[in-house]
Scaffold this active site. Structure first.
Site, PDB file in Angstrom:
ATOM      1  N   LEU A  28      -1.627  -0.825  -6.705  1.00 23.06           N
ATOM      2  CA  LEU A  28      -1.771  -2.316  -7.151  1.00 23.06           C
ATOM      3  C   LEU A  28      -2.770  -3.001  -6.276  1.00 23.06           C
ATOM      4  CD1 LEU A  28      -0.807  -4.619  -8.744  1.00 23.06           C
ATOM      5  CD2 LEU A  28       1.275  -4.781  -7.195  1.00 23.06           C
ATOM      6  N   THR A  29      -2.346  -2.836  -4.952  1.00 23.09           N
ATOM      7  CA  THR A  29      -3.055  -3.327  -3.795  1.00 23.09           C
ATOM      8  C   THR A  29      -4.438  -3.202  -3.833  1.00 23.09           C
ATOM      9  OG1 THR A  29      -0.863  -3.449  -2.559  1.00 23.09           O
ATOM     10  CG2 THR A  29      -2.712  -4.249  -1.171  1.00 23.09           C
ATOM     11  N   ILE A  73      -2.789   2.864  -0.574  1.00 21.09           N
ATOM     12  CA  ILE A  73      -2.215   3.671  -1.686  1.00 21.09           C
ATOM     13  C   ILE A  73      -1.586   4.814  -0.789  1.00 21.09           C
ATOM     14  CG2 ILE A  73      -2.334   4.759  -3.787  1.00 21.09           C
ATOM     15  CD1 ILE A  73      -2.878   1.607  -3.680  1.00 21.09           C
ATOM     16  N   GLU A  87       5.548  -3.156  -0.109  1.00 18.15           N
ATOM     17  CA  GLU A  87       6.100  -3.332  -1.574  1.00 18.15           C
ATOM     18  C   GLU A  87       6.692  -5.043  -1.389  1.00 18.15           C
ATOM     19  OE1 GLU A  87       8.772  -0.778  -3.656  1.00 18.15           O
ATOM     20  OE2 GLU A  87       7.569   0.985  -2.392  1.00 18.15           O
ATOM     21  N   GLU A 100       8.202 -12.531   3.558  1.00 18.62           N
ATOM     22  CA  GLU A 100       7.840 -13.872   3.053  1.00 18.62           C
ATOM     23  C   GLU A 100       7.723 -14.037   1.589  1.00 18.62           C
ATOM     24  OE1 GLU A 100       7.019 -13.393   7.153  1.00 18.62           O
ATOM     25  OE2 GLU A 100       6.256 -12.350   5.642  1.00 18.62           O
TER      26      GLU A 100
END
Length: 377
Positions: free
Chosen positions: A123-124, A155, A361, A365
């Site tokens: 995702l990142t 990843i 994940e 915050e």
């Protein structure tokens, strides 16, 4: 009673495996940043690489309580192996299990559950982080194939993974409906691993870039329907946060166990340091916070097992347990004193590994944002 006995049998099986196959190599793997692929294949033979996967797809068919138990037992000894185990099970495998069609489940889940293939989840990206909707990796439909271009960062198993679930932009940027989820298999032309990260902790868990250069995947590799990838990813992360909470719990428990043992053995001023209030109060705080973290995790497990809404509770569990892990690891180093700052004792590794739990994940915050959103509904 039967459930408790079964859980204890699973725990004992995993403990025995960890003592034999992981504990002797922990610092060697950490120092070398070595990712032990064969250890995960052995876990597949043990039957836990598809812990949550139904038996009809070759999995163990267990629930979230057992899943958490397994992660805790691994993470008490090595957080990095616990992290990789969790990423394989809850992210890649979990995504396919939740949103794949029957043909996709038959095709990929059996291989993942058997440990014959390692899962990655992407995702990142470098410039997005928590702002995932601004992803730049695109997938354009060309006939019966999607053409993927872009780079993913941070990843887990980016280099060694065999099956990756990749979130890509198939529509407008900044729109949830513009994201889709595609499965990309290792060996697909145009799909390569990039830079491997040199990390503070969790060093035996492989973290790399994924690079897509006109990578073509069949249309049938789309999970669900086009435009639902972001919504799917958020659901997957709800379960994934329970995994990271369990990982944090295992690290915290490992730090506490090591601290208790050391405090009983280490003598100063003619007595064990455990007798001193300054030390015993630290142990009391650690034990109390660990107990509270586990209760939050177990509540989230109950909700997940019943297929109920878990966003708030998994965020609470992940937020609290990860912060507890950092505090417990810090106090463990303090209890060990100078020895805690050396690699001859286990607590410096707990200290380094724990911090990732407050970041991966969804940062602490972000967890607060999720919790606040839920309580303000």
């Amino acid at each position: 009673m039967q459930e408790a006995e079964n859980r204890e049998l699973v725990c004992q099986m995993v403990r025995d495996f960890v003592v034999k196959n992981i504990r002797p190599h922990v610092m060697e793997w950490d120092e070398a940043q070595y990712f032990p692929v064969d250890t995960f294949k052995a876990m597949g033979q043990l039957g836990i690489m598809g812990t949550l996967v139904p038996e009809e797809y070759g999995g163990a068919g267990l629930g979230y309580h057992e899943y958490v138990d397994i992660i805790v037992e691994i993470a008490k000894v090595c957080g990095a192996i616990g992290l990789s185990f969790a990423a394989h099970n809850s992210l890649c495998t979990g995504h396919i299990m939740a949103f794949g069609n029957e043909a996709q489940k038959q095709r990929w889940l059996r291989k993942l559950a058997a440990g014959e293939g390692l899962g990655a989840w992407a995702l990142t990206e470098a410039n997005t982080g928590s702002d995932a909707l601004r992803m730049r990796t695109t997938a354009v439909l060309d006939g019966d194939e999607y053409v993927i271009n872009g780079t993913k960062n941070w990843i887990t198993h980016g280099q060694s993974g065999d099956i990756a679930v990749v979130m890509v932009r198939t529509g407008e940027k900044d729109r949830a409906r513009g994201v889709s989820a595609l499965v990309v298999e290792r060996g697909t032309p145009g799909f390569t691993a990039g830079k491997k990260e040199n990390k503070l902790g969790m060093r035996a868990s492989e973290t790399t870039e994924l690079v897509f250069d006109n990578c073509r995947v069949p249309r049938e590799n789309l999970l669900g329907v086009e435009g639902e990838g972001f919504k799917q990813a958020m659901k997957v992360l709800d379960g994934g946060r329970i995994s990271i909470a369990a990982l944090a719990l295992g690290i915290a428990k490992g730090a506490l166990e090591a601290s208790i043992k050391y405090a009983k053995e280490r003598h100063q001023f003619g007595q064990p340091i455990a007798n001193f209030q300054g030390i015993s109060f630290k142990l009391a705080d650690m034990a109390t916070e660990i107990e509270a973290a586990e209760l939050l995790i177990r509540k989230a497990c109950e909700l997940k097992n019943q297929d109920k809404e878990v966003a708030k509770n998994s965020a609470m569990a992940k937020y609290y347990a990860s912060e507890v892990a950092v505090r417990c690891a810090t106090e463990a180093v303090q209890i060990f004193g100078g020895y805690g700052y050396t690699k001859d004792f286990p607590v410096e590794k707990y200290y380094r590994d724990a911090k990732l739990c407050t970041i991966g994940e969804g940062t602490s915050e972000i967890q607060k944002l999720v919790i606040a959103r839920e309580v303000l509904k």
